[in-house]
Design an enzyme around this catalytic site. Structure first.
Site, mmCIF file in Angstrom:
data_model
loop_
_atom_site.group_PDB
_atom_site.id
_atom_site.type_symbol
_atom_site.label_atom_id
_atom_site.label_comp_id
_atom_site.label_asym_id
_atom_site.label_seq_id
_atom_site.Cartn_x
_atom_site.Cartn_y
_atom_site.Cartn_z
ATOM 1 N N SER A 1 0.777 6.893 2.535
ATOM 2 C CA SER A 1 0.730 5.482 2.151
ATOM 3 C C SER A 1 -0.705 4.993 2.046
ATOM 4 O O SER A 1 -1.594 5.450 2.781
ATOM 5 C CB SER A 1 1.504 4.674 3.201
ATOM 6 O OG SER A 1 0.746 3.574 3.628
ATOM 7 N N LYS A 2 -0.901 4.056 1.141
ATOM 8 C CA LYS A 2 -2.266 3.558 0.912
ATOM 9 C C LYS A 2 -2.784 2.787 2.124
ATOM 10 O O LYS A 2 -3.966 2.523 2.230
ATOM 11 C CB LYS A 2 -2.313 2.693 -0.335
ATOM 12 C CG LYS A 2 -1.661 1.332 -0.193
ATOM 13 C CD LYS A 2 -2.002 0.431 -1.356
ATOM 14 C CE LYS A 2 -1.405 -0.939 -1.121
ATOM 15 N NZ LYS A 2 -1.445 -1.824 -2.242
ATOM 16 N N ARG A 3 -1.875 2.421 3.028
ATOM 17 C CA ARG A 3 -2.312 1.717 4.231
ATOM 18 C C ARG A 3 -3.118 2.628 5.148
ATOM 19 O O ARG A 3 -3.886 2.179 5.963
ATOM 20 C CB ARG A 3 -1.115 1.136 4.982
ATOM 21 C CG ARG A 3 -0.643 -0.160 4.377
ATOM 22 C CD ARG A 3 0.497 -0.741 5.172
ATOM 23 N NE ARG A 3 1.724 -0.005 4.938
ATOM 24 C CZ ARG A 3 2.486 -0.154 3.861
ATOM 25 N NH1 ARG A 3 2.145 -1.011 2.934
ATOM 26 N NH2 ARG A 3 3.574 0.544 3.707
#
Ligand code: GLU
Length: 508
Positions: free
Chosen positions: A252-254
């Site tokens: 995830s880009k998080r």
């Protein structure tokens, strides 16, 4: 039968490596069986879809050299290939299912739906909708329509039994119908949901194999039921193992670099990225790890696709990249490739206004701008924490800036400047003494350099985001509990208590 496969990305964010990964396997499958590979843009989510994200998907896949035979940019016999241009088709099909008694109009109000969800949750049920409009008489339906009540169209999902199908990768899959709600097909504004549009298009575009990520498996029973309800033959489903981050969760880009442009801007070769991505889901018969797409196309065997998720290991990618540099770029071509990457006139000229008054000798130039050319920026907690500001607070400030930048959808220098002020205000800390030193350290790995906001614009959104993540990681990360607290405070833009808790001397 001609094999026809597709990728169907939604243009709702930066072009994700997961899209390239799934696209690659579709491409390989199509080429192996001499079929067609289609790009369809699933932009039915009106609030989140943006034309610029579609353009980015197209540019990013092209950069990877993943090319399609039919798509919104090049057309084809089954177009249009952008779902927002096909709304009437979905409406027609939704009403056809109502006619056939396979779907129904549901008049539930938002209040009713909330209440149903609460009741279902209290009873520990997975499905949240109690089907109260499923069996209205035709007269009742007419009456409500005449009163102008708005409705959605829902699919009649069986109340008992199991949905059983054979996944060509995972084998036999069985899931109980009781866990599945009567899925909304057409929303009250006349727009389709993903499920309806996806199935109708796969059918009309004559898709023979649906090769997609594991995360869509929970949708597949609904899709199979839709095919049955229309009286159509379902395609073969093949669910690919997911790309996982270091934490074992979906990439995830998080937490991870995920944008294809990050890899482009950081100096990876597209042929290395795609070689690496195939390795994540596939093993070559001779366990070979460095190969070309043509080699995998030739020997492709779906049985060699992995079952469980694969860790997206940057070290491994670096190794593949180095091998590809050695194997595919002759020494006398290396400089050309570097020029193509960033040592080009266009990019260098943009640096000149920032360099002009800041170098004593030409040899200062590299030192001034090193951060624009290196990925492995050295960061330490000491560097990242301004005087009297604890690491916990610094990571919270950085996280809040990420949220602010995502909300305003602007990661240029201007956007960062705005976000930095919003964060300073929310935490009640000094902009110049606290937030700016954090930003300099995060972006440049030093406390002084060329003007920060112009530099961010040159660094680009994707590398900037990854630097923010790297800084948080360097500071020890943010626990889930802390993240929840932070998020709540952030929503109210009031984090002064949290800042005080974490000891900041640099108050505003
Ligand atoms: N629009 C979905 C996505 O964003 C498509 C999933 C599928 O392939 O069915 O990936």
């Amino acid at each position: 039968m001609t094999v026809r496969v597709r990728i169907a990305p939604s243009p709702t964010g930066d072009p994700h490596v997961g899209t390239a990964y799934i696209a690659l396997f579709n491409l390989i499958f199509a080429r192996h069986f001499k079929g067609k590979f289609i790009l369809r843009i699933e932009d039915t989510d009106q609030t989140r879809s943006r034309p610029e994200y579609e353009k980015n998907i197209i540019d990013a896949l092209r950069w990877c050299n993943i090319l399609w035979d039919e798509g919104p940019d090049i057309g084809g016999p089954y177009g249009p290939y952008r779902q927002s241009e096909r709304t009437e088709i979905y409406q027609k099909h939704a009403y056809e299912l109502v006619e056939k008694g396979k779907a129904y109009k549901c008049f539930a109000t938002p209040e009713e739906l909330t209440e149903m969800r609460e009741v279902a949750a209290a009873q520990g049920k997975r499905a949240g909708y109690d089907r109260r409009y499923r069996n209205l008489s035709p007269d009742e339906v007419r009456e409500r329509e005449e009163q102008g009540q708005s409705y959605v169209i829902r699919l009649k999902v069986p109340l008992t039994g199991d949905c059983i199908y054979d996944d060509a990768i995972k084998g036999r899959i069985s899931s109980p119908w009781a866990d599945i709600d009567d899925q909304v097909l057409l929303k009250s504004d006349g727009f389709p949901t993903y499920h309806l549009a996806n199935v109708v298009d796969d059918y009309l575009m004559k898709i023979t194999h649906v090769i997609r990520g594991d995360e869509w498996m929970s949708s597949t029973p609904k899709h199979i039921l839709l095919y049955e309800s229309f009286g159509w033959k379902a395609p073969t489903f093949m669910h690919m193992p997911l790309l996982l981050g270091k934490d074992g969760k979906k990439l995830s880009k998080r937490k991870n670099p995920t944008s294809i442009f990050y890899f482009r801007d950081s100096g990876y070769l597209p042929e290395a990225l795609i070689n690496f991505l195939t390795l994540m889901g596939y093993s070559m018969p001779d366990e070979k790890e460095i190969y070309s797409i043509d080699e995998i196309v030739e020997t492709f065997d779906a049985k060699r696709i992995g079952i469980s998720g694969a860790f997206f290991d940057i070290q491994k990618l670096n190794w593949v990249n180095q091998k590809k540099i050695i194997e595919t770029i002759p020494e006398d071509q290396l400089w050309n490739r570097l020029v193509e990457w960033q040592f080009n006139e266009g990019f260098m000229r943009k640096l000149m206004p920032l360099a002009h008054t800041r170098i004593k000798t030409f040899s200062d130039f590299m030192q001034l701008f090193d951060f624009l050319f290196i990925s492995d920026l050295k960061m330490t907690p000491d560097l990242l924490c301004p005087k009297n500001t604890l690491p916990e607070l610094v990571s919270c400030i950085i996280q809040a800036m990420i949220w602010s930048l995502d909300e305003q959808e602007d990661w240029t220098g201007e956007g960062i400047e705005k976000a930095s002020h919003v964060a300073a205000e929310a935490f009640g800390v000094h902009h110049k003494k606290v937030v700016m030193p954090i930003l300099f350290a995060t972006i440049m790995g030093k406390h002084q350099g060329p003007p920060l906001f112009d530099s961010v614009t040159l660094l680009g959104k994707d590398r900037t985001r990854v630097r923010f993540l790297l800084a948080i990681e360097t500071l020890g990360g943010i626990s889930n509990k802390k993240m929840d607290k932070l998020k709540k405070g952030w929503e109210k833009r009031d984090l002064k208590a949290l800042a005080a808790d974490q000891g900041s001397a640099g108050s505003a």
